[in-house]
Motif scaffolding. Sequence first.
Motif, PDB file in Angstrom:
ATOM      1  N   GLU A 158      13.533  -2.043 -19.621  1.00  0.00           N
ATOM      2  CA  GLU A 158      14.750  -2.521 -18.964  1.00  0.00           C
ATOM      3  C   GLU A 158      14.754  -2.230 -17.465  1.00  0.00           C
ATOM      4  OE1 GLU A 158      18.158  -1.035 -21.186  1.00  0.00           O
ATOM      5  OE2 GLU A 158      17.010  -1.257 -23.022  1.00  0.00           O
ATOM      6  N   GLU A 159      14.782  -0.982 -17.094  1.00  0.00           N
ATOM      7  CA  GLU A 159      14.958  -0.602 -15.684  1.00  0.00           C
ATOM      8  C   GLU A 159      13.761  -1.030 -14.830  1.00  0.00           C
ATOM      9  OE1 GLU A 159      17.533   1.287 -12.792  1.00  0.00           O
ATOM     10  OE2 GLU A 159      17.867   0.604 -14.835  1.00  0.00           O
ATOM     11  N   ILE A 160      12.571  -0.661 -15.242  1.00  0.00           N
ATOM     12  CA  ILE A 160      11.378  -0.990 -14.447  1.00  0.00           C
ATOM     13  C   ILE A 160      11.140  -2.499 -14.443  1.00  0.00           C
ATOM     14  CG2 ILE A 160       8.877  -0.669 -14.225  1.00  0.00           C
ATOM     15  CD1 ILE A 160       9.336   2.210 -15.319  1.00  0.00           C
ATOM     16  N   ARG A 161      11.376  -3.139 -15.548  1.00  0.00           N
ATOM     17  CA  ARG A 161      11.247  -4.600 -15.597  1.00  0.00           C
ATOM     18  C   ARG A 161      12.245  -5.244 -14.619  1.00  0.00           C
ATOM     19  NH1 ARG A 161      10.955  -7.007 -21.262  1.00  0.00           N
ATOM     20  NH2 ARG A 161       8.834  -6.263 -21.009  1.00  0.00           N
ATOM     21  N   THR A 182      15.636 -11.129  -4.642  1.00  0.00           N
ATOM     22  CA  THR A 182      17.002 -10.620  -4.555  1.00  0.00           C
ATOM     23  C   THR A 182      17.071  -9.116  -4.347  1.00  0.00           C
ATOM     24  OG1 THR A 182      17.164 -10.399  -6.967  1.00  0.00           O
ATOM     25  CG2 THR A 182      17.907 -12.493  -5.990  1.00  0.00           C
ATOM     26  N   GLY A 183      15.921  -8.456  -4.230  1.00  0.00           N
ATOM     27  CA  GLY A 183      15.937  -7.024  -3.999  1.00  0.00           C
ATOM     28  C   GLY A 183      14.552  -6.416  -4.032  1.00  0.00           C
ATOM     29  N   ILE A 184      14.537  -5.121  -3.804  1.00  0.00           N
ATOM     30  CA  ILE A 184      13.314  -4.324  -3.866  1.00  0.00           C
ATOM     31  C   ILE A 184      13.738  -2.882  -4.121  1.00  0.00           C
ATOM     32  CG2 ILE A 184      13.240  -4.003  -1.352  1.00  0.00           C
ATOM     33  CD1 ILE A 184      10.139  -4.007  -1.597  1.00  0.00           C
ATOM     34  N   ARG A 185      13.018  -2.198  -4.992  1.00  0.00           N
ATOM     35  CA  ARG A 185      13.372  -0.821  -5.339  1.00  0.00           C
ATOM     36  C   ARG A 185      12.120   0.044  -5.256  1.00  0.00           C
ATOM     37  NH1 ARG A 185      18.835   0.482  -6.771  1.00  0.00           N
ATOM     38  NH2 ARG A 185      18.824   2.498  -7.776  1.00  0.00           N
ATOM     39  N   TRP A 186      12.234   1.135  -4.492  1.00  0.00           N
ATOM     40  CA  TRP A 186      11.123   2.080  -4.341  1.00  0.00           C
ATOM     41  C   TRP A 186      11.340   3.296  -5.233  1.00  0.00           C
ATOM     42  CZ3 TRP A 186      13.085  -0.590  -0.162  1.00  0.00           C
ATOM     43  CH2 TRP A 186      12.160  -1.265   0.649  1.00  0.00           C
ATOM     44  N   GLY A 187      10.258   3.821  -5.771  1.00  0.00           N
ATOM     45  CA  GLY A 187      10.297   5.120  -6.425  1.00  0.00           C
ATOM     46  C   GLY A 187      10.202   6.189  -5.356  1.00  0.00           C
ATOM     47  N   ILE A 188      11.016   7.205  -5.461  1.00  0.00           N
ATOM     48  CA  ILE A 188      10.997   8.324  -4.518  1.00  0.00           C
ATOM     49  C   ILE A 188      10.082   9.397  -5.086  1.00  0.00           C
ATOM     50  CG2 ILE A 188      12.358  10.121  -3.372  1.00  0.00           C
ATOM     51  CD1 ILE A 188      14.840   8.279  -3.764  1.00  0.00           C
ATOM     52  N   THR A 189       9.047   9.769  -4.319  1.00  0.00           N
ATOM     53  CA  THR A 189       8.150  10.849  -4.723  1.00  0.00           C
ATOM     54  C   THR A 189       8.002  11.825  -3.564  1.00  0.00           C
ATOM     55  OG1 THR A 189       6.097   9.798  -3.974  1.00  0.00           O
ATOM     56  CG2 THR A 189       6.832   9.261  -6.200  1.00  0.00           C
ATOM     57  N   LEU A 190       7.782  13.088  -3.887  1.00  0.00           N
ATOM     58  CA  LEU A 190       7.464  14.075  -2.857  1.00  0.00           C
ATOM     59  C   LEU A 190       6.015  13.862  -2.444  1.00  0.00           C
ATOM     60  CD1 LEU A 190       9.131  17.191  -4.507  1.00  0.00           C
ATOM     61  CD2 LEU A 190      10.067  15.773  -2.670  1.00  0.00           C
ATOM     62  N   LYS A 191       5.706  14.092  -1.185  1.00  0.00           N
ATOM     63  CA  LYS A 191       4.340  13.845  -0.684  1.00  0.00           C
ATOM     64  C   LYS A 191       3.276  14.606  -1.468  1.00  0.00           C
ATOM     65  CE  LYS A 191       4.481  12.354   4.104  1.00  0.00           C
ATOM     66  NZ  LYS A 191       4.250  12.734   5.488  1.00  0.00           N
ATOM     67  N   ASP A 192       3.598  15.813  -1.876  1.00  0.00           N
ATOM     68  CA  ASP A 192       2.589  16.626  -2.552  1.00  0.00           C
ATOM     69  C   ASP A 192       2.517  16.392  -4.064  1.00  0.00           C
ATOM     70  OD1 ASP A 192       5.059  17.797  -2.979  1.00  0.00           O
ATOM     71  OD2 ASP A 192       4.344  19.845  -2.785  1.00  0.00           O
ATOM     72  N   LYS A 193       3.407  15.497  -4.591  1.00  0.00           N
ATOM     73  CA  LYS A 193       3.403  15.193  -6.021  1.00  0.00           C
ATOM     74  C   LYS A 193       3.641  13.700  -6.185  1.00  0.00           C
ATOM     75  CE  LYS A 193       5.161  19.637  -7.400  1.00  0.00           C
ATOM     76  NZ  LYS A 193       6.326  20.425  -7.576  1.00  0.00           N
ATOM     77  N   ARG A 202       7.318   4.360  -3.066  1.00  0.00           N
ATOM     78  CA  ARG A 202       6.268   3.475  -3.567  1.00  0.00           C
ATOM     79  C   ARG A 202       6.769   2.644  -4.729  1.00  0.00           C
ATOM     80  NH1 ARG A 202       4.844   5.143  -8.522  1.00  0.00           N
ATOM     81  NH2 ARG A 202       4.722   7.337  -9.058  1.00  0.00           N
ATOM     82  N   GLU A 203       5.919   1.705  -5.127  1.00  0.00           N
ATOM     83  CA  GLU A 203       6.250   0.853  -6.264  1.00  0.00           C
ATOM     84  C   GLU A 203       6.323   1.693  -7.538  1.00  0.00           C
ATOM     85  OE1 GLU A 203       4.891  -3.389  -8.194  1.00  0.00           O
ATOM     86  OE2 GLU A 203       3.418  -2.285  -7.009  1.00  0.00           O
ATOM     87  N   ILE A 204       7.286   1.368  -8.363  1.00  0.00           N
ATOM     88  CA  ILE A 204       7.432   2.015  -9.662  1.00  0.00           C
ATOM     89  C   ILE A 204       6.695   1.166 -10.700  1.00  0.00           C
ATOM     90  CG2 ILE A 204       9.086   2.603 -11.485  1.00  0.00           C
ATOM     91  CD1 ILE A 204      11.101   3.247  -9.264  1.00  0.00           C
ATOM     92  N   THR A 205       5.940   1.830 -11.562  1.00  0.00           N
ATOM     93  CA  THR A 205       5.189   1.144 -12.615  1.00  0.00           C
ATOM     94  C   THR A 205       5.610   1.688 -13.976  1.00  0.00           C
ATOM     95  OG1 THR A 205       3.359   2.716 -12.748  1.00  0.00           O
ATOM     96  CG2 THR A 205       3.220   1.001 -11.019  1.00  0.00           C
ATOM     97  N   PRO A 206       5.237   1.021 -15.062  1.00  0.00           N
ATOM     98  CA  PRO A 206       5.567   1.542 -16.390  1.00  0.00           C
ATOM     99  C   PRO A 206       5.059   2.965 -16.635  1.00  0.00           C
ATOM    100  CG  PRO A 206       4.949  -0.754 -16.564  1.00  0.00           C
ATOM    101  CD  PRO A 206       4.667  -0.332 -15.136  1.00  0.00           C
ATOM    102  N   ALA A 207       4.009   3.377 -15.936  1.00  0.00           N
ATOM    103  CA  ALA A 207       3.499   4.747 -16.085  1.00  0.00           C
ATOM    104  C   ALA A 207       4.506   5.790 -15.595  1.00  0.00           C
ATOM    105  CB  ALA A 207       2.186   4.895 -15.323  1.00  0.00           C
ATOM    106  N   ASP A 208       5.513   5.366 -14.829  1.00  0.00           N
ATOM    107  CA  ASP A 208       6.529   6.292 -14.313  1.00  0.00           C
ATOM    108  C   ASP A 208       7.711   6.476 -15.261  1.00  0.00           C
ATOM    109  OD1 ASP A 208       5.291   6.773 -11.727  1.00  0.00           O
ATOM    110  OD2 ASP A 208       5.831   4.696 -11.242  1.00  0.00           O
ATOM    111  N   ALA A 209       7.732   5.756 -16.373  1.00  0.00           N
ATOM    112  CA  ALA A 209       8.895   5.773 -17.264  1.00  0.00           C
ATOM    113  C   ALA A 209       9.230   7.168 -17.794  1.00  0.00           C
ATOM    114  CB  ALA A 209       8.683   4.807 -18.422  1.00  0.00           C
ATOM    115  N   THR A 210       8.240   7.967 -18.119  1.00  0.00           N
ATOM    116  CA  THR A 210       8.516   9.311 -18.656  1.00  0.00           C
ATOM    117  C   THR A 210       9.170  10.198 -17.602  1.00  0.00           C
ATOM    118  OG1 THR A 210       6.707   9.122 -20.237  1.00  0.00           O
ATOM    119  CG2 THR A 210       7.482  11.345 -19.740  1.00  0.00           C
TER     120      THR A 210
END
Length: 180
Positions: A52-55, A65-76, A15-23
Amino acid sequence: MTPFPTITTERLILREITPADATAMYEYLSDPEVTKQMALDPYESPKAIADEEIRWYHSIREQGTGIRWGITLKDKNIVIGSCGFLNRAKQHSRAEIGFELHPAHWRKGIASEAIQAVLSYGFQTYELQRIEAIVDPANTGSRQILQKHGFIEEGRLRQYEYFAGAFQDVLMYSILKTES
């Protein structure tokens, strides 16, 4: 811009990574064992990751020029890594794949499952003909995963990247649409 595409696999949601995922991302992007494979210094704070990274993830999508998904487990819904494309050359139908994963999830097939889903997206939706990967020669784990997915080692790019105060060699891998 079209909505961010979410990809679901047997065990994962990409899924999309957001600033809330930074921690959550800080947990692995502050680890030198992870970041050295990415030719990055370890991040010093979740704020630096968001700035930096999420931006950067958002900017490559906006620029096409690209697309990056966050990897999450289905149950978390916690980001444990990322996978996606960078350096996309639309006119040449090629892009580079990149990925990283929290060490607690290494050797469980998670990176492999995410890579397979992203490769499928790249060849089908992104209409790529060629997907490349640039890898540190010492990164045997990534080299093995790429080979498992049909990537061919094309050769060594001498002094290709500057990292940790020195020019570093890398290996170029690729897979063609007809090989997937």
